[in-house]
Design a protein around this motif. Structure first.
Motif, PDB file in Angstrom:
ATOM      1  N   CYS A 299      -0.556  -4.394  -8.858  1.00  0.00           N
ATOM      2  CA  CYS A 299      -0.252  -4.335  -7.421  1.00  0.00           C
ATOM      3  C   CYS A 299       0.831  -3.312  -7.084  1.00  0.00           C
ATOM      4  CB  CYS A 299       0.192  -5.711  -6.924  1.00  0.00           C
ATOM      5  SG  CYS A 299       1.579  -6.405  -7.867  1.00  0.00           S
ATOM      6  N   ALA A 300       1.512  -2.802  -8.086  1.00  0.00           N
ATOM      7  CA  ALA A 300       2.648  -1.907  -7.835  1.00  0.00           C
ATOM      8  C   ALA A 300       2.251  -0.446  -8.017  1.00  0.00           C
ATOM      9  CB  ALA A 300       3.797  -2.253  -8.772  1.00  0.00           C
ATOM     10  N   PRO A 301       2.865   0.463  -7.270  1.00  0.00           N
ATOM     11  CA  PRO A 301       3.800   0.196  -6.164  1.00  0.00           C
ATOM     12  C   PRO A 301       3.028  -0.069  -4.873  1.00  0.00           C
ATOM     13  CG  PRO A 301       3.601   2.565  -6.505  1.00  0.00           C
ATOM     14  CD  PRO A 301       2.725   1.910  -7.542  1.00  0.00           C
ATOM     15  N   CYS A 302       3.404  -1.120  -4.168  1.00  0.00           N
ATOM     16  CA  CYS A 302       2.716  -1.456  -2.909  1.00  0.00           C
ATOM     17  C   CYS A 302       3.430  -0.865  -1.699  1.00  0.00           C
ATOM     18  CB  CYS A 302       2.595  -2.971  -2.761  1.00  0.00           C
ATOM     19  SG  CYS A 302       4.182  -3.814  -2.527  1.00  0.00           S
ATOM     20  N   PHE A 303       4.721  -0.532  -1.858  1.00  0.00           N
ATOM     21  CA  PHE A 303       5.554   0.035  -0.788  1.00  0.00           C
ATOM     22  C   PHE A 303       5.626  -0.891   0.434  1.00  0.00           C
ATOM     23  CE2 PHE A 303       4.197   3.816  -3.174  1.00  0.00           C
ATOM     24  CZ  PHE A 303       5.432   4.372  -3.457  1.00  0.00           C
ATOM     25  N   ALA A 304       5.411  -2.195   0.221  1.00  0.00           N
ATOM     26  CA  ALA A 304       5.486  -3.164   1.318  1.00  0.00           C
ATOM     27  C   ALA A 304       6.920  -3.665   1.469  1.00  0.00           C
ATOM     28  CB  ALA A 304       4.555  -4.338   1.058  1.00  0.00           C
ATOM     29  N   ARG A 305       7.251  -4.092   2.685  1.00  0.00           N
ATOM     30  CA  ARG A 305       8.598  -4.627   2.939  1.00  0.00           C
ATOM     31  C   ARG A 305       8.775  -6.015   2.331  1.00  0.00           C
ATOM     32  NH1 ARG A 305      11.616  -1.854   6.768  1.00  0.00           N
ATOM     33  NH2 ARG A 305      10.514  -0.142   7.803  1.00  0.00           N
ATOM     34  N   GLU A 306       7.746  -6.812   2.351  1.00  0.00           N
ATOM     35  CA  GLU A 306       7.745  -8.137   1.740  1.00  0.00           C
ATOM     36  C   GLU A 306       6.596  -8.182   0.737  1.00  0.00           C
ATOM     37  OE1 GLU A 306      10.161 -10.107   2.704  1.00  0.00           O
ATOM     38  OE2 GLU A 306      10.796  -8.856   4.390  1.00  0.00           O
TER      39      GLU A 306
END
Length: 334
Positions: A299-306
Protein backbone atom coordinates in the motif's frame (compact mmCIF):
# COMPACT_ATOMS: atom_id res chain seq x y z
CA UNK A 1 22.63 42.57 -12.61
CA UNK A 2 19.20 40.97 -12.95
CA UNK A 3 16.66 41.58 -10.19
CA UNK A 4 14.53 38.54 -9.40
CA UNK A 5 11.51 37.90 -7.23
CA UNK A 6 11.00 34.35 -5.94
CA UNK A 7 7.47 33.40 -4.87
CA UNK A 8 8.05 30.88 -2.09
CA UNK A 9 6.07 27.75 -1.19
CA UNK A 10 3.93 27.86 1.95
CA UNK A 11 5.44 24.79 3.64
CA UNK A 12 8.67 24.83 5.63
CA UNK A 13 10.06 21.64 4.11
CA UNK A 14 9.35 22.81 0.57
CA UNK A 15 10.97 26.16 1.34
CA UNK A 16 14.16 24.41 2.49
CA UNK A 17 14.20 22.31 -0.68
CA UNK A 18 14.21 25.46 -2.83
CA UNK A 19 17.63 26.57 -1.55
CA UNK A 20 19.64 24.89 -4.33
CA UNK A 21 17.55 26.77 -6.91
CA UNK A 22 18.34 30.07 -5.20
CA UNK A 23 22.00 29.10 -5.00
CA UNK A 24 22.03 28.53 -8.78
CA UNK A 25 20.31 31.85 -9.48
CA UNK A 26 22.63 33.77 -7.18
CA UNK A 27 25.72 32.13 -8.70
CA UNK A 28 24.85 33.52 -12.12
CA UNK A 29 24.44 37.04 -10.79
CA UNK A 30 20.74 37.41 -9.99
CA UNK A 31 19.86 39.60 -7.01
CA UNK A 32 17.22 37.68 -5.10
CA UNK A 33 14.19 38.91 -3.20
CA UNK A 34 11.94 36.21 -1.79
CA UNK A 35 8.26 36.78 -1.18
CA UNK A 36 7.04 34.44 1.55
CA UNK A 37 4.26 34.11 4.10
CA UNK A 38 5.42 34.92 7.65
CA UNK A 39 5.66 31.32 8.87
CA UNK A 40 8.08 30.44 6.05
CA UNK A 41 10.11 33.70 5.90
CA UNK A 42 12.69 32.56 8.55
CA UNK A 43 13.78 29.75 6.22
CA UNK A 44 14.90 32.30 3.62
CA UNK A 45 16.65 34.47 6.21
CA UNK A 46 18.91 31.45 6.78
CA UNK A 47 19.95 31.48 3.09
CA UNK A 48 22.91 33.81 2.45
CA UNK A 49 21.99 34.00 -1.26
CA UNK A 50 18.83 35.97 -0.45
CA UNK A 51 19.22 39.75 -0.43
CA UNK A 52 15.75 40.59 0.93
CA UNK A 53 12.71 38.74 2.31
CA UNK A 54 9.27 40.28 1.80
CA UNK A 55 6.64 38.93 4.17
CA UNK A 56 3.38 38.62 2.27
CA UNK A 57 0.13 39.52 4.08
CA UNK A 58 -1.60 36.41 2.70
CA UNK A 59 -3.25 33.53 4.54
CA UNK A 60 -3.96 29.91 3.59
CA UNK A 61 -6.97 29.71 1.28
CA UNK A 62 -8.84 32.42 -0.59
CA UNK A 63 -7.74 34.54 -3.53
CA UNK A 64 -7.36 37.78 -1.49
CA UNK A 65 -7.53 39.74 -4.73
CA UNK A 66 -7.43 43.20 -3.17
CA UNK A 67 -4.26 42.52 -1.17
CA UNK A 68 -2.51 41.00 -4.18
CA UNK A 69 -3.47 43.89 -6.44
CA UNK A 70 -2.21 46.50 -3.94
CA UNK A 71 1.09 44.66 -3.48
CA UNK A 72 1.41 44.25 -7.24
CA UNK A 73 1.24 48.03 -7.66
CA UNK A 74 3.92 48.50 -4.99
CA UNK A 75 6.27 46.04 -6.73
CA UNK A 76 5.74 47.41 -10.23
CA UNK A 77 9.05 48.07 -12.01
CA UNK A 78 11.24 46.53 -9.29
CA UNK A 79 12.01 43.15 -10.88
CA UNK A 80 13.10 41.70 -14.20
CA UNK A 81 12.17 38.08 -13.52
CA UNK A 82 9.80 36.21 -11.21
CA UNK A 83 10.13 32.54 -10.29
CA UNK A 84 6.79 31.15 -9.17
CA UNK A 85 7.55 28.05 -7.11
CA UNK A 86 4.07 26.89 -6.04
CA UNK A 87 1.78 25.46 -8.73
CA UNK A 88 -1.34 27.40 -7.72
CA UNK A 89 -3.14 30.06 -9.73
CA UNK A 90 -3.03 32.63 -6.92
CA UNK A 91 0.76 32.31 -6.50
CA UNK A 92 1.21 33.42 -10.14
CA UNK A 93 -1.10 36.42 -9.80
CA UNK A 94 1.28 38.78 -8.00
CA UNK A 95 4.09 38.73 -10.61
CA UNK A 96 1.45 39.23 -13.33
CA UNK A 97 -0.15 42.15 -11.47
CA UNK A 98 3.32 43.65 -10.88
CA UNK A 99 3.97 43.44 -14.65
CA UNK A 100 7.25 41.59 -14.14
CA UNK A 101 8.45 40.97 -17.73
CA UNK A 102 9.70 37.39 -17.32
CA UNK A 103 7.59 35.02 -15.24
CA UNK A 104 8.80 31.42 -14.83
CA UNK A 105 6.88 28.50 -13.37
CA UNK A 106 5.32 25.09 -13.91
CA UNK A 107 2.01 24.71 -15.70
CA UNK A 108 -0.89 24.27 -13.32
CA UNK A 109 -4.34 25.54 -12.32
CA UNK A 110 -5.13 27.25 -15.65
CA UNK A 111 -2.39 29.85 -15.25
CA UNK A 112 -0.96 29.67 -18.78
CA UNK A 113 -1.60 33.36 -19.41
CA UNK A 114 0.05 34.41 -16.15
CA UNK A 115 3.43 32.89 -16.97
CA UNK A 116 5.75 33.79 -19.83
CA UNK A 117 8.08 30.79 -19.43
CA UNK A 118 6.30 27.54 -18.62
CA UNK A 119 7.65 24.10 -17.69
CA UNK A 120 5.54 20.97 -17.96
CA UNK A 121 4.76 19.24 -14.69
CA UNK A 122 6.35 15.77 -14.48
CA UNK A 123 3.93 12.84 -14.58
CA UNK A 124 5.48 11.03 -11.62
CA UNK A 125 6.75 12.35 -8.28
CA UNK A 126 10.39 13.36 -8.89
CA UNK A 127 12.79 14.40 -6.11
CA UNK A 128 11.53 17.80 -5.03
CA UNK A 129 14.92 19.51 -4.89
CA UNK A 130 15.53 18.71 -8.56
CA UNK A 131 11.93 19.74 -9.37
CA UNK A 132 12.56 23.22 -7.97
CA UNK A 133 16.10 23.54 -9.31
CA UNK A 134 14.86 22.88 -12.86
CA UNK A 135 13.13 26.29 -12.78
CA UNK A 136 16.60 27.78 -13.23
CA UNK A 137 16.57 26.51 -16.80
CA UNK A 138 19.75 24.55 -16.12
CA UNK A 139 19.85 20.78 -16.58
CA UNK A 140 23.25 19.74 -15.30
CA UNK A 141 23.75 18.27 -11.85
CA UNK A 142 20.17 18.67 -10.55
CA UNK A 143 20.36 15.30 -8.79
CA UNK A 144 23.44 16.43 -6.83
CA UNK A 145 21.83 19.60 -5.44
CA UNK A 146 21.55 19.67 -1.64
CA UNK A 147 19.94 22.36 0.53
CA UNK A 148 22.23 24.22 2.94
CA UNK A 149 21.11 26.66 5.63
CA UNK A 150 23.34 28.98 7.65
CA UNK A 151 22.89 30.76 10.98
CA UNK A 152 25.10 33.30 12.70
CA UNK A 153 26.84 31.71 15.70
CA UNK A 154 25.37 34.46 17.90
CA UNK A 155 21.85 33.35 17.01
CA UNK A 156 22.64 29.80 18.05
CA UNK A 157 24.35 30.90 21.28
CA UNK A 158 21.39 33.11 22.21
CA UNK A 159 18.89 30.27 21.69
CA UNK A 160 21.02 27.88 23.76
CA UNK A 161 21.43 30.42 26.57
CA UNK A 162 17.68 31.03 26.69
CA UNK A 163 17.11 27.33 27.35
CA UNK A 164 20.16 26.73 29.55
CA UNK A 165 21.70 24.31 27.04
CA UNK A 166 25.11 23.65 25.51
CA UNK A 167 25.99 22.58 21.98
CA UNK A 168 25.66 18.85 21.48
CA UNK A 169 24.28 18.34 24.98
CA UNK A 170 20.80 17.21 23.95
CA UNK A 171 18.73 15.48 21.29
CA UNK A 172 15.83 16.94 19.34
CA UNK A 173 12.63 15.07 18.50
CA UNK A 174 10.22 16.57 15.97
CA UNK A 175 7.19 14.29 16.35
CA UNK A 176 4.70 16.39 14.41
CA UNK A 177 3.71 16.36 10.75
CA UNK A 178 1.47 19.09 9.44
CA UNK A 179 0.28 16.86 6.60
CA UNK A 180 -1.55 14.31 8.75
CA UNK A 181 -1.37 11.33 11.10
CA UNK A 182 -0.19 8.96 8.35
CA UNK A 183 3.23 10.62 8.59
CA UNK A 184 3.52 10.49 12.40
CA UNK A 185 5.43 7.83 14.27
CA UNK A 186 3.31 6.83 17.32
CA UNK A 187 3.60 8.81 20.54
CA UNK A 188 4.39 5.70 22.59
CA UNK A 189 7.32 4.89 20.30
CA UNK A 190 8.81 8.36 20.70
CA UNK A 191 8.44 8.06 24.49
CA UNK A 192 10.08 4.62 24.54
CA UNK A 193 12.94 5.90 22.37
CA UNK A 194 13.53 8.87 24.67
CA UNK A 195 13.62 6.62 27.74
CA UNK A 196 16.11 4.25 26.09
CA UNK A 197 18.50 7.00 25.01
CA UNK A 198 18.71 8.50 28.51
CA UNK A 199 19.80 11.92 27.26
CA UNK A 200 17.98 15.26 27.48
CA UNK A 201 15.44 15.54 24.66
CA UNK A 202 13.85 18.72 23.32
CA UNK A 203 10.47 18.29 21.64
CA UNK A 204 10.10 20.88 18.89
CA UNK A 205 7.19 21.81 16.66
CA UNK A 206 4.41 24.29 16.14
CA UNK A 207 1.53 24.98 18.49
CA UNK A 208 -0.47 22.32 16.62
CA UNK A 209 2.04 19.73 17.79
CA UNK A 210 1.61 20.61 21.47
CA UNK A 211 -0.81 17.75 22.38
CA UNK A 212 1.46 15.13 20.80
CA UNK A 213 4.55 16.57 22.49
CA UNK A 214 2.79 16.85 25.84
CA UNK A 215 1.87 13.17 25.67
CA UNK A 216 5.48 12.20 24.94
CA UNK A 217 6.84 14.41 27.73
CA UNK A 218 4.34 12.95 30.20
CA UNK A 219 5.63 9.44 29.46
CA UNK A 220 9.35 10.26 29.27
CA UNK A 221 10.81 12.39 32.10
CA UNK A 222 13.94 13.30 30.11
CA UNK A 223 11.83 15.21 27.53
CA UNK A 224 11.17 18.94 27.57
CA UNK A 225 8.24 20.14 25.47
CA UNK A 226 9.02 23.33 23.56
CA UNK A 227 6.42 22.87 20.82
CA UNK A 228 4.73 26.21 20.27
CA UNK A 229 7.10 27.92 22.73
CA UNK A 230 9.87 28.94 20.33
CA UNK A 231 9.97 31.00 17.19
CA UNK A 232 10.88 29.16 14.02
CA UNK A 233 14.27 30.89 14.01
CA UNK A 234 14.91 29.69 17.59
CA UNK A 235 13.88 26.16 16.64
CA UNK A 236 16.38 26.30 13.77
CA UNK A 237 19.14 27.32 16.18
CA UNK A 238 18.30 24.52 18.62
CA UNK A 239 18.31 21.98 15.78
CA UNK A 240 21.62 23.26 14.42
CA UNK A 241 23.30 22.74 17.81
CA UNK A 242 21.70 19.36 18.64
CA UNK A 243 23.61 16.13 19.01
CA UNK A 244 21.06 14.41 16.78
CA UNK A 245 17.49 14.80 15.50
CA UNK A 246 14.72 12.22 15.19
CA UNK A 247 11.72 13.21 13.13
CA UNK A 248 8.91 12.21 10.85
CA UNK A 249 8.96 13.29 7.21
CA UNK A 250 8.31 16.94 8.01
CA UNK A 251 9.61 20.45 7.56
CA UNK A 252 11.95 20.16 10.54
CA UNK A 253 13.41 16.98 9.02
CA UNK A 254 14.56 19.06 6.04
CA UNK A 255 15.85 21.78 8.37
CA UNK A 256 18.02 19.26 10.22
CA UNK A 257 19.33 17.93 6.91
CA UNK A 258 20.19 21.43 5.68
CA UNK A 259 22.24 22.04 8.83
CA UNK A 260 24.01 18.69 8.43
CA UNK A 261 22.93 17.42 11.86
CA UNK A 262 23.03 13.64 12.49
CA UNK A 263 19.44 12.50 12.08
CA UNK A 264 17.01 9.61 11.78
CA UNK A 265 14.07 10.27 9.47
CA UNK A 266 10.95 8.09 9.72
CA UNK A 267 8.87 7.64 6.58
CA UNK A 268 5.40 6.11 6.42
CA UNK A 269 2.83 7.15 3.84
CA UNK A 270 5.31 9.31 1.94
CA UNK A 271 8.49 8.36 0.10
CA UNK A 272 12.19 9.15 0.67
CA UNK A 273 12.57 8.90 -3.10
CA UNK A 274 10.45 12.07 -3.37
CA UNK A 275 11.47 14.14 -0.32
CA UNK A 276 14.63 12.63 1.19
CA UNK A 277 16.72 14.32 3.88
CA UNK A 278 19.76 15.22 1.76
CA UNK A 279 22.35 14.81 4.47
CA UNK A 280 25.31 12.43 4.67
CA UNK A 281 24.63 12.15 8.41
CA UNK A 282 21.02 10.99 7.88
CA UNK A 283 19.58 7.53 8.45
CA UNK A 284 16.22 6.83 6.81
CA UNK A 285 13.68 4.23 7.93
CA UNK A 286 11.06 3.18 5.37
CA UNK A 287 9.53 -0.27 5.77
CA UNK A 288 8.40 -0.21 2.14
CA UNK A 289 11.95 -0.96 0.95
CA UNK A 290 12.91 -3.26 3.85
CA UNK A 291 13.15 -6.81 2.41
CA UNK A 292 13.04 -8.24 5.92
CA UNK A 293 9.65 -6.74 6.70
CA UNK A 294 6.72 -9.08 6.11
CA UNK A 295 4.11 -9.02 4.75
CA UNK A 296 5.33 -6.40 2.26
CA UNK A 297 3.79 -2.92 2.35
CA UNK A 298 2.09 -3.02 -1.04
CA UNK A 299 0.00 0.00 0.00
CA UNK A 300 2.98 2.33 0.38
CA UNK A 301 3.56 5.06 -0.49
CA UNK A 302 -0.10 6.10 -0.48
CA UNK A 303 0.59 9.82 0.21
CA UNK A 304 -2.71 9.93 2.15
CA UNK A 305 -3.24 12.19 5.17
CA UNK A 306 -4.81 9.36 7.18
CA UNK A 307 -4.16 5.63 6.75
CA UNK A 308 -6.82 4.47 4.23
CA UNK A 309 -6.64 0.91 5.58
CA UNK A 310 -6.66 1.90 9.24
CA UNK A 311 -3.65 -0.18 10.31
CA UNK A 312 -0.80 2.39 10.03
CA UNK A 313 1.67 -0.49 9.77
CA UNK A 314 4.19 1.61 7.84
CA UNK A 315 5.11 3.50 11.03
CA UNK A 316 3.60 1.50 13.87
CA UNK A 317 5.88 -1.45 13.07
CA UNK A 318 9.06 0.64 13.25
CA UNK A 319 10.35 -0.37 16.67
CA UNK A 320 11.97 2.15 19.06
CA UNK A 321 14.99 -0.09 19.64
CA UNK A 322 15.75 -0.05 15.92
CA UNK A 323 15.63 3.73 15.84
CA UNK A 324 17.82 3.95 18.96
CA UNK A 325 20.52 1.95 17.18
CA UNK A 326 20.29 4.21 14.14
CA UNK A 327 20.60 7.33 16.31
CA UNK A 328 23.79 6.01 17.86
CA UNK A 329 25.13 5.06 14.43
CA UNK A 330 24.36 8.47 12.96
CA UNK A 331 26.11 10.24 15.84
CA UNK A 332 29.19 8.04 15.83
CA UNK A 333 29.72 8.33 12.07
CA UNK A 334 29.16 12.11 11.85
Amino acid sequence: MSRSLVIAPQWIGDAVMTQPLLRRLHARGERLTVGAVPWVAPVYRAMPQVEQVLEFPFQHGGLQWGARRRLGRELHGRFDTAYVLPNSLKSALLPFLASIPRRVGYLGEARVGLLTHRLKNPQDKPPMVAFYSALSGEREGLEQDRPVLRLDAREIDAALAAQGLRRGGYLVFAPGAEYGSSKRWPVEHYAALAASLQQPVLLLGSGKDTPVCEAIAAAAPNCRNLAGHTSLAQAFALIAAARAVVSNDSGLMHVAAAFGVPQVALFGSSSPLHTPPLNDAARVVWLKDDPGYQPPLDCAPCFARECPLGHHRCLRDVRPERVAGLVQGAVSSA
